[in-house]
Scaffold this motif. Structure first.
Motif, PDB file in Angstrom:
ATOM      1  N   ARG A 175       6.496  15.293  -8.111  1.00  0.00           N
ATOM      2  CA  ARG A 175       5.733  16.185  -7.222  1.00  0.00           C
ATOM      3  C   ARG A 175       6.334  17.583  -7.130  1.00  0.00           C
ATOM      4  NH1 ARG A 175       3.147  17.887  -4.804  1.00  0.00           N
ATOM      5  NH2 ARG A 175       2.826  17.315  -2.649  1.00  0.00           N
ATOM      6  N   SER A 208      -9.924   2.835   6.247  1.00  0.00           N
ATOM      7  CA  SER A 208      -8.719   3.204   7.001  1.00  0.00           C
ATOM      8  C   SER A 208      -9.018   3.732   8.405  1.00  0.00           C
ATOM      9  CB  SER A 208      -7.943   4.266   6.237  1.00  0.00           C
ATOM     10  OG  SER A 208      -7.685   3.824   4.930  1.00  0.00           O
ATOM     11  N   PHE A 262      -0.290  17.829  -5.863  1.00  0.00           N
ATOM     12  CA  PHE A 262      -0.822  16.466  -5.755  1.00  0.00           C
ATOM     13  C   PHE A 262      -2.143  16.262  -6.508  1.00  0.00           C
ATOM     14  CE2 PHE A 262      -3.235  13.222  -3.305  1.00  0.00           C
ATOM     15  CZ  PHE A 262      -2.519  12.127  -3.745  1.00  0.00           C
ATOM     16  N   GLY A 292      -1.914  17.493   5.351  1.00  0.00           N
ATOM     17  CA  GLY A 292      -2.755  16.460   4.747  1.00  0.00           C
ATOM     18  C   GLY A 292      -4.003  17.072   4.137  1.00  0.00           C
ATOM     19  N   PRO A 293      -5.000  16.214   3.847  1.00  0.00           N
ATOM     20  CA  PRO A 293      -6.178  16.693   3.131  1.00  0.00           C
ATOM     21  C   PRO A 293      -7.108  17.538   3.992  1.00  0.00           C
ATOM     22  CG  PRO A 293      -6.338  14.340   3.606  1.00  0.00           C
ATOM     23  CD  PRO A 293      -5.015  14.780   4.110  1.00  0.00           C
ATOM     24  N   HIS A 323      -0.345  -1.288   6.722  1.00  0.00           N
ATOM     25  CA  HIS A 323      -0.857   0.009   6.280  1.00  0.00           C
ATOM     26  C   HIS A 323       0.172   0.548   5.282  1.00  0.00           C
ATOM     27  CE1 HIS A 323      -3.688   3.427   7.831  1.00  0.00           C
ATOM     28  NE2 HIS A 323      -3.682   3.334   6.510  1.00  0.00           N
ATOM     29  N   SER A 372      -4.107   7.265  -7.453  1.00  0.00           N
ATOM     30  CA  SER A 372      -5.203   8.220  -7.319  1.00  0.00           C
ATOM     31  C   SER A 372      -5.303   8.575  -5.847  1.00  0.00           C
ATOM     32  CB  SER A 372      -6.497   7.587  -7.821  1.00  0.00           C
ATOM     33  OG  SER A 372      -7.520   8.560  -7.850  1.00  0.00           O
ATOM     34  N   LEU A 390      -8.172   8.518  -2.374  1.00  0.00           N
ATOM     35  CA  LEU A 390      -9.451   8.171  -1.767  1.00  0.00           C
ATOM     36  C   LEU A 390     -10.489   9.292  -1.808  1.00  0.00           C
ATOM     37  CD1 LEU A 390      -9.757   5.611   0.178  1.00  0.00           C
ATOM     38  CD2 LEU A 390      -9.585   7.242   2.012  1.00  0.00           C
ATOM     39  N   GLY A 402       5.047   6.696  -3.759  1.00  0.00           N
ATOM     40  CA  GLY A 402       4.839   7.782  -2.800  1.00  0.00           C
ATOM     41  C   GLY A 402       6.123   8.511  -2.473  1.00  0.00           C
ATOM     42  N   ARG A 403       6.035   9.347  -1.445  1.00  0.00           N
ATOM     43  CA  ARG A 403       7.134  10.281  -1.173  1.00  0.00           C
ATOM     44  C   ARG A 403       8.445   9.624  -0.786  1.00  0.00           C
ATOM     45  NH1 ARG A 403       3.540  13.858   2.614  1.00  0.00           N
ATOM     46  NH2 ARG A 403       3.095  11.684   3.051  1.00  0.00           N
ATOM     47  N   MET A 431       0.852  -1.173   0.000  1.00  0.00           N
ATOM     48  CA  MET A 431       0.000   0.000   0.000  1.00  0.00           C
ATOM     49  C   MET A 431       0.893   1.230   0.000  1.00  0.00           C
ATOM     50  SD  MET A 431      -3.126  -1.137   2.492  1.00  0.00           S
ATOM     51  CE  MET A 431      -2.245  -2.219   3.601  1.00  0.00           C
ATOM     52  N   ARG A 432       0.536   2.233  -0.804  1.00  0.00           N
ATOM     53  CA  ARG A 432       1.363   3.442  -1.006  1.00  0.00           C
ATOM     54  C   ARG A 432       2.730   3.099  -1.593  1.00  0.00           C
ATOM     55  NH1 ARG A 432      -0.221   8.184   1.977  1.00  0.00           N
ATOM     56  NH2 ARG A 432      -2.478   8.123   1.794  1.00  0.00           N
ATOM     57  N   PHE A 443     -10.858   0.633   1.038  1.00  0.00           N
ATOM     58  CA  PHE A 443     -10.052   1.067   2.187  1.00  0.00           C
ATOM     59  C   PHE A 443     -10.968   1.585   3.291  1.00  0.00           C
ATOM     60  CE2 PHE A 443      -5.564   1.131   0.972  1.00  0.00           C
ATOM     61  CZ  PHE A 443      -5.573   1.160  -0.411  1.00  0.00           C
ATOM     62  N   MET A 481       3.070   5.095 -11.136  1.00  0.00           N
ATOM     63  CA  MET A 481       2.838   3.716 -10.672  1.00  0.00           C
ATOM     64  C   MET A 481       3.737   2.728 -11.402  1.00  0.00           C
ATOM     65  SD  MET A 481       1.679   1.682  -8.556  1.00  0.00           S
ATOM     66  CE  MET A 481       0.796   2.925  -7.607  1.00  0.00           C
ATOM     67  N   PHE A 511      -9.385   1.086  -6.550  1.00  0.00           N
ATOM     68  CA  PHE A 511      -9.735   1.253  -5.137  1.00  0.00           C
ATOM     69  C   PHE A 511     -10.698   2.405  -4.915  1.00  0.00           C
ATOM     70  CE2 PHE A 511      -7.612   5.118  -3.688  1.00  0.00           C
ATOM     71  CZ  PHE A 511      -6.642   5.329  -4.662  1.00  0.00           C
TER      72      PHE A 511
HETATM   73  O1  CP3 Z   1      -0.959   2.904  -2.844  1.00  0.00           O
HETATM   74  C1  CP3 Z   1      -0.576   3.647  -3.788  1.00  0.00           C
HETATM   75  O2  CP3 Z   1       0.631   3.819  -4.082  1.00  0.00           O
HETATM   76  C2  CP3 Z   1      -1.637   4.272  -4.661  1.00  0.00           C
HETATM   77  C3  CP3 Z   1      -2.014   5.582  -4.373  1.00  0.00           C
HETATM   78  C4  CP3 Z   1      -2.816   5.982  -3.150  1.00  0.00           C
HETATM   79  C5  CP3 Z   1      -2.697   7.280  -2.592  1.00  0.00           C
HETATM   80  N1  CP3 Z   1      -3.656   7.425  -1.650  1.00  0.00           N
HETATM   81  C6  CP3 Z   1      -1.717   8.301  -3.024  1.00  0.00           C
HETATM   82  C7  CP3 Z   1      -1.377   9.383  -2.089  1.00  0.00           C
HETATM   83  C8  CP3 Z   1      -3.828   5.314  -2.456  1.00  0.00           C
HETATM   84  C9  CP3 Z   1      -4.317   3.894  -2.602  1.00  0.00           C
HETATM   85  C10 CP3 Z   1      -4.363   6.263  -1.517  1.00  0.00           C
HETATM   86  C11 CP3 Z   1      -5.506   5.977  -0.623  1.00  0.00           C
HETATM   87  C12 CP3 Z   1      -5.752   6.878   0.494  1.00  0.00           C
HETATM   88  N2  CP3 Z   1      -5.773   8.248   0.490  1.00  0.00           N
HETATM   89  C13 CP3 Z   1      -6.134   6.463   1.790  1.00  0.00           C
HETATM   90  C14 CP3 Z   1      -6.337   5.032   2.182  1.00  0.00           C
HETATM   91  C15 CP3 Z   1      -5.075   4.386   2.494  1.00  0.00           C
HETATM   92  C16 CP3 Z   1      -4.568   4.692   3.844  1.00  0.00           C
HETATM   93  O3  CP3 Z   1      -3.440   5.205   3.930  1.00  0.00           O
HETATM   94  O4  CP3 Z   1      -5.281   4.380   4.809  1.00  0.00           O
HETATM   95  C17 CP3 Z   1      -6.336   7.606   2.574  1.00  0.00           C
HETATM   96  C18 CP3 Z   1      -6.722   7.629   4.040  1.00  0.00           C
HETATM   97  C19 CP3 Z   1      -6.112   8.730   1.744  1.00  0.00           C
HETATM   98  C20 CP3 Z   1      -6.244  10.156   2.106  1.00  0.00           C
HETATM   99  C21 CP3 Z   1      -4.944  10.826   2.069  1.00  0.00           C
HETATM  100  N3  CP3 Z   1      -4.241  11.108   0.920  1.00  0.00           N
HETATM  101  C22 CP3 Z   1      -4.197  11.314   3.161  1.00  0.00           C
HETATM  102  C23 CP3 Z   1      -4.602  11.180   4.617  1.00  0.00           C
HETATM  103  C24 CP3 Z   1      -3.055  11.905   2.642  1.00  0.00           C
HETATM  104  C25 CP3 Z   1      -2.034  12.695   3.396  1.00  0.00           C
HETATM  105  C26 CP3 Z   1      -1.129  11.864   4.173  1.00  0.00           C
HETATM  106  C27 CP3 Z   1       0.144  11.689   3.406  1.00  0.00           C
HETATM  107  O5  CP3 Z   1       0.671  10.570   3.419  1.00  0.00           O
HETATM  108  O6  CP3 Z   1       0.581  12.683   2.839  1.00  0.00           O
HETATM  109  C28 CP3 Z   1      -3.075  11.729   1.226  1.00  0.00           C
HETATM  110  C29 CP3 Z   1      -2.040  12.145   0.264  1.00  0.00           C
HETATM  111  C30 CP3 Z   1      -1.494  11.100  -0.656  1.00  0.00           C
HETATM  112  N4  CP3 Z   1      -2.199  10.112  -1.294  1.00  0.00           N
HETATM  113  C31 CP3 Z   1      -0.130  10.992  -1.050  1.00  0.00           C
HETATM  114  C32 CP3 Z   1      -0.059   9.928  -1.960  1.00  0.00           C
HETATM  115  C33 CP3 Z   1       1.158   9.448  -2.711  1.00  0.00           C
HETATM  116  C34 CP3 Z   1       0.993  11.916  -0.617  1.00  0.00           C
HETATM  117  C35 CP3 Z   1       0.821  13.188  -1.377  1.00  0.00           C
HETATM  118  C36 CP3 Z   1       2.094  13.933  -1.540  1.00  0.00           C
HETATM  119  O7  CP3 Z   1       2.427  14.735  -0.665  1.00  0.00           O
HETATM  120  O8  CP3 Z   1       2.750  13.731  -2.574  1.00  0.00           O
END
Ligand code: CP3
Length: 351
Positions: free
Chosen positions: A41, A209, A46, A96-97, A322, A76, A78, A31-32, A27-28, A207, A60, A144
């Protein structure tokens, strides 16, 4: 290609069939923590990245290649579904969001518009098509969405939360308003996931979460029927991975809500989590993401532990409990994938 995909270790594990090794994805995984992602980025905010299908596919595909994982997941977020449903979405660096006009009062529930038609999310379906087209190997693509509870929690809290007090207040004060809100999310999510399947994903993950903040009784009463409705609508089209985190006491009820695969976090050892969901379902998990911050020797020990607890039984998809933490060294994530491949297979139920 589609046949090869059907017979990949990942799809075989989804169906609890023997395979040449235990499949793994993270998962993720894009990412960063990955330099290539940070480079993209630096040029692209984002949300804009999520709305540019070519970049979603690139990010990906790069991660899949770098790690050697057995499945790709749509790049993408959530929360994007909440925009066409009427909520203003913003990602602020560090915080965050944020959802700008959260739904706090029962009378506001109708501000959340049902997604009757998923065309505002056309860029997600295009990202599916471009990612699928870019996967040269028979690697399955996972779509997802957020589960109804987790999306409702974001819509009500307006962002991250420690105690989910706004959510619980609405749920407990006006169950009718709560049910109307969550049922609308459930129908919207089901349409959105079916749209992703039509665009080319092989499996979808739901998810949940944030669901771990609930006790068993509230889950049963306020969440289970809605999650079950989504899974029942989607499962005729593709298998569902039902993921939750934070409260392993919910696992038997999450199983009741459905999913051919149940996701488990690290709070229970894998054998106990699998017993709780039942061996007639596949299981995904469950290494603590923090383990990837440890030296390779410790990672190896933990991998062996998880594989031993899976006991060679078909139907285990290796994953973290996670998402990958931003502080993770990318070489550790790649080494984890290699360790799982080398130390697992073949999985034939005879160990
Ligand atoms: O898994 C993957 O690589 C696919 C991409 C993916 C992202 N978000 C990219 C993302 C998936 C499957 C998600 C789902 C997601 N988004 C969830 C469920 C998974 C989990 O972690 O429980 C949730 C709760 C979110 C909401 C969300 N998006 C939050 C709380 C945050 C901020 C926290 C953080 O890690 O920055 C995001 C941002 C986000 N979604 C990033 C990515 C790569 C980071 C954005 C960035 O700063 O580049």
């Amino acid at each position: 290609m589609i046949d090869a995909c059907r017979n990949s270790p990942f799809m075989r594990a989804v169906r609890r069939e023997p395979a040449e090794h235990t499949p793994i994805w993270l998962m993720r995984q894009a990412g960063r923590y990955m330099a290539e992602y940070r480079a993209v980025r630096q040029r692209t905010p984002f949300i804009e990245l999520c709305k540019t299908p070519g970049l979603c596919a690139e990010v990906m595909l790069t991660a899949v290649e770098r790690l050697g994982v057995d499945a790709a997941i749509l790049f993408s977020d959530l929360l994007l579904i909440l925009e066409p449903m009427g909520l203003g979405l913003e990602f602020t660096p560090g915080d965050g969001p944020v959802l700008h006009n959260p739904i706090r009062q029962p009378a506001e529930v109708d501000r959340l518009r049902e997604l009757d038609d998923c065309s505002p999310l056309h860029y997600v379906f295009e990202a599916v098509r471009q990612t699928r087209a870019g996967l040269s190997e028979p690697i399955p693509l996972i779509g997802f969405a957020g589960a109804p509870f987790t999306l409702a929690a974001y819509a009500i809290e307006g962002g991250g939360s420690r105690n989910y007090l706004h959510v619980k207040r609405l749920m407990l004060t006006d169950p009718g308003a709560w049910n109307a809100l969550v049922a609308r999310l459930a129908r919207s999510v089901a349409r959105y996931l079916i749209g992703q399947i039509e665009a080319g994903v092989q499996v979808v993950q739901l998810f949940d979460s944030w669901v771990g903040c609930l006790g068993v009784d509230d889950y049963r009463r306020f969440v289970l029927p809605h999650t079950r409705a989504v899974i029942e609508a989607v499962e005729p089209h593709a298998p569902v991975i039902h993921f939750g985190t934070g409260n392993p006491a919910l696992l038997p009820l999450q199983r009741e809500a459905g999913g051919q695969v149940l996701g488990a976090d690290w709070r229970l050892p894998l054998d106990e989590a699998w017993a709780a969901v039942g061996h007639d379902r596949a299981i995904q998990g469950n290494l603590d993401p923090a383990v990837l911050l440890a030296p390779l020797g410790e990672i190896e020990r933990r991998v062996e532990q998880v594989l031993a607890l899976a006991g060679g039984r078909p139907g285990h998809i290796f994953n973290l409990g996670h998402g990958v933490l931003p502080q993770t060294p990318v070489e550790h994530a790649a080494a984890l994938v290699q360790m799982v491949h080398e130390r697992s297979g073949p999985i034939n139920g005879k160990r």
